[in-house]
Design a protein around this motif. Structure first.
Motif, PDB file in Angstrom:
ATOM      1  N   UNK A  93     -32.725 -19.181 -46.686  1.00  0.00           N
ATOM      2  CA  UNK A  93     -33.435 -20.043 -45.739  1.00  0.00           C
ATOM      3  C   UNK A  93     -32.858 -21.452 -45.686  1.00  0.00           C
ATOM      4  N   UNK A  94     -31.550 -21.574 -45.883  1.00  0.00           N
ATOM      5  CA  UNK A  94     -30.908 -22.892 -45.877  1.00  0.00           C
ATOM      6  C   UNK A  94     -30.776 -23.463 -44.468  1.00  0.00           C
ATOM      7  N   UNK A  95     -30.971 -22.641 -43.461  1.00  0.00           N
ATOM      8  CA  UNK A  95     -30.932 -23.064 -42.057  1.00  0.00           C
ATOM      9  C   UNK A  95     -29.585 -23.645 -41.647  1.00  0.00           C
ATOM     10  N   UNK A  96     -28.535 -23.101 -42.192  1.00  0.00           N
ATOM     11  CA  UNK A  96     -27.185 -23.539 -41.844  1.00  0.00           C
ATOM     12  C   UNK A  96     -26.789 -22.927 -40.504  1.00  0.00           C
ATOM     13  N   UNK A  97     -26.034 -23.704 -39.718  1.00  0.00           N
ATOM     14  CA  UNK A  97     -25.515 -23.196 -38.451  1.00  0.00           C
ATOM     15  C   UNK A  97     -24.671 -21.954 -38.704  1.00  0.00           C
ATOM     16  N   UNK A  98     -24.758 -20.999 -37.799  1.00  0.00           N
ATOM     17  CA  UNK A  98     -23.969 -19.783 -37.919  1.00  0.00           C
ATOM     18  C   UNK A  98     -24.517 -18.784 -38.915  1.00  0.00           C
ATOM     19  N   UNK A  99     -25.813 -18.885 -39.233  1.00  0.00           N
ATOM     20  CA  UNK A  99     -26.432 -17.926 -40.156  1.00  0.00           C
ATOM     21  C   UNK A  99     -27.657 -17.299 -39.505  1.00  0.00           C
ATOM     22  N   UNK A 100     -28.101 -16.197 -40.071  1.00  0.00           N
ATOM     23  CA  UNK A 100     -29.404 -15.644 -39.720  1.00  0.00           C
ATOM     24  C   UNK A 100     -30.111 -15.281 -41.011  1.00  0.00           C
ATOM     25  N   UNK A 101     -31.406 -15.456 -41.046  1.00  0.00           N
ATOM     26  CA  UNK A 101     -32.149 -15.224 -42.285  1.00  0.00           C
ATOM     27  C   UNK A 101     -33.117 -14.063 -42.182  1.00  0.00           C
ATOM     28  N   UNK A 102     -33.344 -13.593 -40.997  1.00  0.00           N
ATOM     29  CA  UNK A 102     -34.307 -12.517 -40.847  1.00  0.00           C
ATOM     30  C   UNK A 102     -33.764 -11.516 -39.847  1.00  0.00           C
ATOM     31  N   UNK A 103     -33.744 -10.281 -40.232  1.00  0.00           N
ATOM     32  CA  UNK A 103     -33.368  -9.208 -39.331  1.00  0.00           C
ATOM     33  C   UNK A 103     -34.196  -7.998 -39.682  1.00  0.00           C
ATOM     34  N   UNK A 104     -34.814  -7.423 -38.692  1.00  0.00           N
ATOM     35  CA  UNK A 104     -35.565  -6.190 -38.947  1.00  0.00           C
ATOM     36  C   UNK A 104     -35.547  -5.300 -37.716  1.00  0.00           C
ATOM     37  N   UNK A 117     -45.552  12.175 -34.577  1.00  0.00           N
ATOM     38  CA  UNK A 117     -45.340  10.738 -34.558  1.00  0.00           C
ATOM     39  C   UNK A 117     -44.451  10.343 -35.723  1.00  0.00           C
ATOM     40  N   UNK A 118     -43.443   9.539 -35.428  1.00  0.00           N
ATOM     41  CA  UNK A 118     -42.506   9.099 -36.458  1.00  0.00           C
ATOM     42  C   UNK A 118     -42.204   7.627 -36.244  1.00  0.00           C
ATOM     43  N   UNK A 119     -42.134   6.895 -37.333  1.00  0.00           N
ATOM     44  CA  UNK A 119     -41.757   5.493 -37.268  1.00  0.00           C
ATOM     45  C   UNK A 119     -40.801   5.205 -38.417  1.00  0.00           C
ATOM     46  N   UNK A 120     -39.693   4.561 -38.091  1.00  0.00           N
ATOM     47  CA  UNK A 120     -38.696   4.183 -39.087  1.00  0.00           C
ATOM     48  C   UNK A 120     -38.598   2.660 -39.056  1.00  0.00           C
ATOM     49  N   UNK A 121     -38.718   2.023 -40.212  1.00  0.00           N
ATOM     50  CA  UNK A 121     -38.621   0.573 -40.300  1.00  0.00           C
ATOM     51  C   UNK A 121     -37.510   0.190 -41.259  1.00  0.00           C
ATOM     52  N   UNK A 122     -36.913  -0.958 -41.025  1.00  0.00           N
ATOM     53  CA  UNK A 122     -35.887  -1.437 -41.930  1.00  0.00           C
ATOM     54  C   UNK A 122     -35.736  -2.939 -41.868  1.00  0.00           C
ATOM     55  N   UNK A 123     -35.233  -3.478 -42.951  1.00  0.00           N
ATOM     56  CA  UNK A 123     -34.987  -4.911 -43.054  1.00  0.00           C
ATOM     57  C   UNK A 123     -33.502  -5.123 -43.322  1.00  0.00           C
ATOM     58  N   UNK A 124     -32.886  -6.026 -42.573  1.00  0.00           N
ATOM     59  CA  UNK A 124     -31.482  -6.352 -42.769  1.00  0.00           C
ATOM     60  C   UNK A 124     -31.364  -7.268 -43.992  1.00  0.00           C
ATOM     61  N   UNK A 125     -30.462  -6.929 -44.926  1.00  0.00           N
ATOM     62  CA  UNK A 125     -30.303  -7.733 -46.140  1.00  0.00           C
ATOM     63  C   UNK A 125     -28.888  -8.295 -46.309  1.00  0.00           C
ATOM     64  N   UNK A 126     -27.960  -7.898 -45.434  1.00  0.00           N
ATOM     65  CA  UNK A 126     -26.618  -8.480 -45.452  1.00  0.00           C
ATOM     66  C   UNK A 126     -25.908  -8.110 -44.161  1.00  0.00           C
TER      67      UNK A 126
END
Length: 163
Positions: A93-104, A117-126
């Motif tokens: 969460x350094x908020x540097x330009x050219x970064x993203x901190x949250x992806x899902x 019914x099916x649901x797939x969830x994921x979180x981006x970690x890199x």
């Protein structure tokens, strides 16, 4: 006879051109764990100052709540438009330009029209998200990993969607 030969060669040349040569290929998709999901909508908004969110989704998700929805929260140099270039995941969460901190992302079928019914969830970690802008056209290239080490890749090449 010479005209027939030239016409035949021209027709042969036109018919033998491959449709997968990359020219005009606008197959917008996200691939998660070797499963392809078509995307047709790209939206973007300014959260505050230099923080933008981008969303990529299937038209069916927007209309019916089924299909893929993928989003990122990205930092860039200004609050008026999303910068071109490579945006790299940064969990600090350094908020540097050219970064993203949250992806899902999540993928689901419609619970009202499907028996299973099916649901797939994921979180981006890199990973990285590359933004290339040419007037109103955006090319977004995604090369990321989720919390389970599964590859999340894809390309969107098209216009910003207003909805």
């Amino acid at each position: 006879m010479k005209k027939i030969l030239i016409l035949s060669l021209t027709i042969f040349t036109l018919l033998s051109c491959s449709s997968d040569d990359g020219i005009g290929n606008n197959e917008n998709k996200i691939t998660i764990n070797n499963e392809d999901y078509n995307i047709s909508i790209f939206s973007m908004g300014n959260i505050n100052e230099n923080n933008f969110y981008i969303e990529l989704m299937a038209n069916s998700y927007f209309e019916h709540g089924e299909g893929l929805h993928l989003s990122f929260s990205m930092y860039n140099s200004n609050g008026t438009s999303l910068d071109d270039g490579v945006h790299t995941f940064n969990h600090s969460l350094s908020r540097e330009n050219g970064t993203f901190y949250n992806g899902d992302y999540f993928v689901q079928n419609n619970q009202f029209t499907s028996n299973n019914f099916e649901e797939i969830e994921g979180e981006i970690v890199s990973g990285t998200v590359i933004i290339e802008k040419n007037n109103n056209n955006y090319k977004i290239t995604i090369d990321c990993i989720n919390q389970d080490g599964i590859s999340v890749t894809g390309i969107y090449d098209g216009n910003l969607t207003d909805y």
